[in-house]
Design an enzyme around this catalytic site. Structure first.
Site, PDB file in Angstrom:
ATOM      1  N   CYS A  67      16.449  32.172 -31.585  1.00  0.00           N
ATOM      2  CA  CYS A  67      15.612  31.012 -31.826  1.00  0.00           C
ATOM      3  C   CYS A  67      15.315  30.376 -30.481  1.00  0.00           C
ATOM      4  CB  CYS A  67      16.269  30.023 -32.784  1.00  0.00           C
ATOM      5  SG  CYS A  67      17.891  29.451 -32.267  1.00  0.00           S
ATOM      6  N   GLU A 121      13.480  20.082 -36.618  1.00  0.00           N
ATOM      7  CA  GLU A 121      12.503  21.003 -36.043  1.00  0.00           C
ATOM      8  C   GLU A 121      11.442  21.442 -37.042  1.00  0.00           C
ATOM      9  OE1 GLU A 121      15.383  23.254 -32.796  1.00  0.00           O
ATOM     10  OE2 GLU A 121      14.996  24.243 -34.706  1.00  0.00           O
TER      11      GLU A 121
END
EC number: 5.3.3.2
Length: 197
Positions: A67, A121
């Protein structure tokens, strides 16, 4: 190397500024841009990683392949390639033939770590299909362990507390899509306005 910056977002997922990554993750982390990537080999196995124990946020949890945070003006494809190289040492010859596709372009989440640190996020999820036998050289600053797992093992991990909160949320959406090589390409229209392909 300069200070890594994250892209801050408003409620419409438009960029509204930047901030230093290292100073931005705390108990009131601002909403920002990220992505998650699942590297899948042509045999259908998924590269699963354990975050390095020394990482400040969510150390030691098991999660997808990699990520990261696209930098200001950076496209999703470029950010994914950068992190596959930096975190996992995926060689250029595998990246050259990699097929990259968004599978959950609208994914977003908020999670709180045991120490109170928040992740918040907009985090599109992509699949990176690479040749079977692709070697992995994990960066110890980022990754404690990395291994190719069967899809059944990935599903089992989602039910265990050592998995990351975002992994569990993503698997809840990915599991109904079937095995990883069958995940449909969702296209790029669902990506946030702040993130070009």
């Amino acid at each position: 190397m300069g200070v890594e910056e994250i892209v801050l977002l408003n409620a419409a997922d438009e960029a509204v500024g930047t901030a230093p990554k290292a100073e931005s993750h705390h108990r009131e982390t601002p909403y920002h841009l990220a992505f998650s990537c699942y590297a899948v080999d042509t045999d259908g196995r998924v590269l699963i990683t354990q975050r390095a124990l020394a990482k400040r946020t969510f150390p030691g949890v098991w999660t997808g392949s990699c990520c990261g945070h696209p930098g200001p003006g950076e496209g999703l494809r470029g950010a994914v390639v950068r992190r596959l190289q930096d975190e996992l040492g995926i060689p250029d010859e595998s990246l050259a033939v990699m097929a990259l596709s968004p599978v959950l372009p609208a994914f977003q989440y908020r999670a709180v770590a045991e120490d109170g640190t928040v992740e918040h996020e907009r985090c599109p999820v992509v699949r990176a299909t690479v040749p079977a036998g692709t070697p992995v050289t994990a960066n110890p600053a980022e990754v404690e362990e990395a291994a190719w797992w069967t899809w059944r093992e990935c599903l089992d991990l989602a039910g265990r507390p050592e998995s990351s909160p975002w992994y569990r949320l993503q698997l809840a959406e990915l599991a109904p899509l079937g095995p990883p090589l069958d995940w449909p390409d969702a296209g790029t229209t669902g990506l946030p306005p702040a993130l070009p392909w």
